[in-house]
Design an enzyme around this catalytic site. Structure first.
Site, PDB file in Angstrom:
ATOM      1  CD  GLU A  41      -9.205   8.388   4.240  1.00 28.42           C
ATOM      2  OE1 GLU A  41      -9.648   9.552   4.340  1.00 28.42           O
ATOM      3  OE2 GLU A  41      -8.297   8.071   3.456  1.00 28.42           O
TER       4      GLU A  41
ATOM      5  CG  ASN B 262      -0.810   8.652   5.690  1.00 28.02           C
ATOM      6  OD1 ASN B 262      -0.727   7.475   5.464  1.00 28.02           O
ATOM      7  ND2 ASN B 262      -1.888   9.334   5.379  1.00 28.02           N
TER       8      ASN B 262
ATOM      9  CE1 TYR C 157      -3.334   2.878   0.495  1.00 35.40           C
ATOM     10  CE2 TYR C 157      -1.999   3.494   2.395  1.00 35.40           C
ATOM     11  CZ  TYR C 157      -2.986   3.789   1.481  1.00 35.40           C
ATOM     12  OH  TYR C 157      -3.633   4.994   1.540  1.00 35.40           O
TER      13      TYR C 157
ATOM     14  CG  HIS D 159      -3.992  14.358  -0.896  1.00 34.05           C
ATOM     15  ND1 HIS D 159      -4.062  13.613  -2.050  1.00 34.05           N
ATOM     16  CD2 HIS D 159      -4.455  13.551   0.097  1.00 34.05           C
ATOM     17  CE1 HIS D 159      -4.533  12.412  -1.765  1.00 34.05           C
ATOM     18  NE2 HIS D 159      -4.783  12.353  -0.470  1.00 34.05           N
TER      19      HIS D 159
ATOM     20  CE1 TYR E 295     -19.148  27.628  47.677  1.00 35.92           C
ATOM     21  CE2 TYR E 295     -19.938  26.608  45.651  1.00 35.92           C
ATOM     22  CZ  TYR E 295     -19.956  26.706  47.034  1.00 35.92           C
ATOM     23  OH  TYR E 295     -20.774  25.887  47.757  1.00 35.92           O
TER      24      TYR E 295
ATOM     25  CG  PHE F  74      -3.323   7.529   9.338  1.00 37.77           C
ATOM     26  CD1 PHE F  74      -4.679   7.548   9.633  1.00 37.77           C
ATOM     27  CD2 PHE F  74      -2.809   6.452   8.652  1.00 37.77           C
ATOM     28  CE1 PHE F  74      -5.514   6.509   9.241  1.00 37.77           C
ATOM     29  CE2 PHE F  74      -3.640   5.406   8.247  1.00 37.77           C
ATOM     30  CZ  PHE F  74      -5.002   5.437   8.543  1.00 37.77           C
TER      31      PHE F  74
ATOM     32  NE  ARG G 176     -15.879  29.469  50.657  1.00 33.40           N
ATOM     33  CZ  ARG G 176     -17.046  28.816  50.770  1.00 33.40           C
ATOM     34  NH1 ARG G 176     -17.049  27.564  51.197  1.00 33.40           N
ATOM     35  NH2 ARG G 176     -18.182  29.390  50.477  1.00 33.40           N
TER      36      ARG G 176
END
Length: 512
Positions: free
Chosen positions: A416, A196, A54, A84, A281, A330, A284
């Site tokens: 994915e 990746n 791959y 990409h 609060y 990834f 405190r």
């Protein structure tokens, strides 16, 4: 500037903070080179073989079943990067892009990615010679890595995309040429190794962590100032109380506040005869709230330091087993969880600080301070609307603190099918940190004003230094005036660490 030498697998938060804040260049320890080159040789052998591997000699994602001929592997990698580069939005800050580049160096330097050493050398030289890729902020879902942002970073390496050089935005090839550098065509798997990974999400998460830790520590200073401004009690800071609970952050926060308030004349003046039994609060419970936030930040820091040193691409070369294995490092789920934790901490630190601001401007709660901290209320509104601004920012941070990691959506034709949304979770941290700086800046303005109303009584010597630092740039509020620049100044003092410097708190490398 001398480059930091980083050891892959052992880079520290201190080193990463220096790279982020100072934009220091960085290089990998040459000792990692043999492992890097051995993995690259293993990838070259696989690319020349007949067995599909791959990303080496196949397509990507849903196209992984399609075999690619050996003569086409270089084209495959170039096409991967160009296709990409789909990021949108404004370019990320320069220092963030440089931190991304360093994180990618650390990942590649683990010797499991299969890239040639010359690519690591080029990335190092880009850092040293000030060539910074232009990377759009939007487009990553945090798996299969921060694909689009890392593709924009990698595009410059092959002479595509855009980069900043000496303050000018240029085509990537031209920026490299002006810096005396040459693009390098990608070999088998090298494009995939670069895109990746979690380096975009991790860089933003680290920046959020650094800002959050500085703000959390600064909030202990503003909280101590506010405590004296409303003549609050230091009894809740007794060490035994916090030891009985045992949480490290709470113990540390209480100890820091005790030290800051030590020697305060204001505190000593109302130990006897004070009709109040307990403070609200927000006074405190400051150690319990901000201390808990600091513990959460420590947890996030541990995750992010590990991730910064991780090999996060796919597939990975397992040298001892002599295997190239496809996995899922990834996936940025750890970073997404860390970013969500940081967001929660930022929101809560701001929420309790905002209540202290509200306390100080309210004459029914502030123990005889004038309404809205102005000497002439009615004619003047004082810090009335500064408090409203903190309420707006507190509310915004509450909305931004909603978790992102739970918002998975399938992508890439359902290959994915679960993603981390770590990029969303990490990017929003910058805005949250900035909002918190403003909240704490307004608290600083209010607390200094309140303490000055207690004259001739003085706060502690340490806290007087904090007030003096503010007054060096922002005078006391006597009558209404244009406030926006003064809020900006106070926020800057918080964000830049000037308030911590004034009281002598050394943040060092910002390690939580």
């Amino acid at each position: 500037m001398t480059a930091l030498t980083l050891t892959p697998g052992s880079a520290t938060l201190e080193q990463l903070a220096q790279i982020y804040f100072d934009e220091s260049p960085a290089r990998l320890d040459p000792a990692c080179r043999p492992a890097v080159e051995a993995a690259a040789a293993r990838i070259q052998a696989a690319a020349a073989g007949d067995v599909p591997v791959y990303g080496v000699n196949t397509g990507f994602g849903k196209l992984a079943s399609l075999k690619v001929a050996p003569q086409d592997t270089a084209t495959l990698q170039r096409n991967l990067i160009l296709s990409h580069c789909c990021g949108v939005g404004a370019p990320i800050p320069r220092r963030m892009a440089r931190l991304m580049m360093v994180l990618k160096l650390l990942s590649l330097g683990r010797g499991a990615s299969g890239v040639r050493w010359e690519l690591i050398t080029l990335l190092q030289e880009m850092l040293a010679r000030d060539v910074t890729p232009v990377i759009p902020v939007q487009g990553s879902v945090g798996a299969s890595g921060d694909l689009a942002p890392l593709a924009h970073m990698t595009a410059v390496i092959i002479g595509a995309g855009e980069a900043e050089y000496q303050g000018e935005r240029l085509p990537g090839a031209e920026a490299l040429a002006r810096a005396g550098l040459t693009p390098i065509p990608l070999g088998p798997k090298e494009g995939l190794a670069f895109i990746n990974g979690t380096q975009f999400s991790t860089a933003f998460a680290l920046a959020g962590l650094f800002g959050a830790w500085r703000a959390a520590t600064s909030s202990l200073v503003t909280a101590a100032l506010s405590t004296d401004a409303i003549m609050g009690s230091t009894a809740p800071l007794q060490p035994e109380i916090h030891a009985l609970r045992g949480h490290r952050g709470q113990i540390d926060a209480a100890a820091r506040m005790r030290a800051l308030l030590d020697g305060s004349e204001i505190r000593e003046s109302h130990r006897e005869g004070d009709t109040r039994v307990q403070d609200p609060y927000c006074i405190r419970c400051q150690p319990q709230v901000t201390g808990a936030a600091m513990d959460v930040l420590r947890q996030a820091a541990q995750t992010l330091e590990i991730e910064a040193n991780a090999a996060t691409d796919n597939p990975l070369v397992l040298a001892e087993a002599d295997m190239i294995v496809s996995g899922g490092n990834f996936h940025a789920e750890p970073v997404g969880f860390a970013a969500d934790l940081i967001a929660l901490a930022l929101s809560e630190i701001g929420a309790i600080a905002q209540r202290r601001v509200a306390l100080m401007v309210d004459p029914t709660l502030s123990f005889d301070l004038p309404p809205f901290l102005t000497p002439k209320p009615g004619l003047n509104s004082g810090l009335m609307i500064a408090e409203v601004t903190t309420a707006a920012l507190m509310s915004e941070n509450k909305h931004l603190a909603n978790p992102c990691v739970t918002d998975s959506t399938p992508t890439s034709a359902n290959q994915e099918d679960h993603v981390s949304m770590a990029a969303h979770g990490a990017v929003r941290l910058g805005r949250m940190v900035e909002n918190l700086h403003y909240i704490l800046g307004v608290e600083l303005l209010c607390a200094a004003q309140g303490i000055e109303f207690r004259a001739p009584l003085q706060t502690s010597t340490t806290l007087q230094a904090a007030v003096a630092r503010l007054r060096a740039e922002v005078p006391r509020l006597e009558e209404d005036r244009y406030m926006a620049p003064e809020i900006e100044t106070a926020a800057r003092l918080v964000g830049a660490g000037a308030l911590l410097d004034a009281v002598g708190i050394d943040m060092g490398g910002l390690r939580p």
